[in-house]
Scaffold this active site. Sequence first.
Site, PDB file in Angstrom:
ATOM      1  N   GLN A  45       0.832  -1.215   0.000  1.00 45.12           N
ATOM      2  CA  GLN A  45       0.000   0.000   0.000  1.00 45.12           C
ATOM      3  C   GLN A  45       0.869   1.270   0.000  1.00 45.12           C
ATOM      4  O   GLN A  45       0.463   2.307   0.532  1.00 45.12           O
ATOM      5  CB  GLN A  45      -0.974  -0.003   1.181  1.00 45.12           C
ATOM      6  CG  GLN A  45      -2.212  -0.859   0.956  1.00 45.12           C
ATOM      7  CD  GLN A  45      -3.081  -0.355  -0.211  1.00 45.12           C
ATOM      8  OE1 GLN A  45      -3.109   0.826  -0.550  1.00 45.12           O
ATOM      9  NE2 GLN A  45      -3.798  -1.270  -0.848  1.00 45.12           N
ATOM     10  N   SER A  46       2.035   1.199  -0.605  1.00 48.37           N
ATOM     11  CA  SER A  46       2.943   2.350  -0.633  1.00 48.37           C
ATOM     12  C   SER A  46       2.360   3.533  -1.405  1.00 48.37           C
ATOM     13  O   SER A  46       1.962   3.396  -2.572  1.00 48.37           O
ATOM     14  CB  SER A  46       4.252   1.915  -1.302  1.00 48.37           C
ATOM     15  OG  SER A  46       5.024   3.040  -1.683  1.00 48.37           O
TER      16      SER A  46
END
Length: 354
Positions: free
Chosen positions: A89-90
């Site tokens: 989920q960067s």
Amino acid sequence: MTTPATARVRDALSRQPSISLATLPTPLYEATRFRAALGGPARCPRILIKRDDLTALGLGGNKARKLEYLVADAQAQGATTLITTGAVQSNHARMTAAAACAAGMRCVLVLTTTKATPELAGNLLLDRLYGATIRLVPSIDPMVAVGNDDPVVAEAADEERRAGRTPYVIPVGGSSAVGVFGYVSGTAELVDQLATAAIAPSHLYYASGSRGTQAGLTLGAKLCAAPYQVVGIAVSGGEPEKIERAKRIANEAAARLGLPERLDHPDLITDQQFIGRGYGIPTPAGLEAIAMLARSEGILLDPCYTAKAMAALVQHARAAQLDPAGSVVFLHTGGVPALFTSDFAAVAPDTELR
Ligand SMILES: *Cc1c(COP(=O)(O)O)cnc(C)c1O
């Protein structure tokens, strides 16, 4: 309005290659209703939110400022493909994918995941929408996304070269010397806004991860004679190595800018009190901060970064550690796509978010 210090910094930055990816300057917004929620002028300083969640590139966030310099550096080196790494989920990965589209480049993302099949939502959904090539790396920790992505990055770079393309590897979070220019520039922008408004805040709060933002903000504060103390709220551990990284990239950035100032360890310490159980795991205080800011101002925070930094500001204000007659800046670094994941939906009911 520019000050003599910011004019010198802007001049040094103008000699570095950059491309326009973000909508700048971002607004500096005074959160009076949020201040009221914290007891008002009798108990809480003025709170100015620097809205870097509104940098616009791919739904915004702090990485846009770094990418303006990183993508220009990549292009100056003849690169055709951006490769970077991060957790699944960067925000940095999502914004790099968006930057690649805006610059007409390819993008390969090496993403670490704790799940065999990560949910196609939030940032990962946007990575796919932007057409990035995604390589998943399993996490070595079941709770927190940490993996050995170096060999996969090397493999991805080789594959690009074999296909006749030229890769440019951006380190995690965009935290290289070139990426540091983003928040040196961001600091000049903020210091000029504060000078125009004739406000001299005592502190600048922000969420600290891979340290490129810290290196830029801390170097920038020194170069621009900022009135405030930079208060980094860590969202992950590894402080000793990260201080080393911040020092190295900040000082390399200063050298490239041809400026004599340098940073040392004591300038680069962050507050480790608000991490909770680990990177990416929401905390009750962070969830409370999300609800408070949303309901008092309509402004959204994210559970991974900005909620933890705002939880620190809230706690410090409640503990009367901040002068109510003064002012503070909160740097909103973005991250809002994380709200649209089932991980966030799963924790929201634990709070008053019903
Ligand atoms: C990456 C990120 C940060 C931290 O920036 P670093 O330069 O990695 O320390 C803070 N907030 C958000 C929303 C981010 O995506």
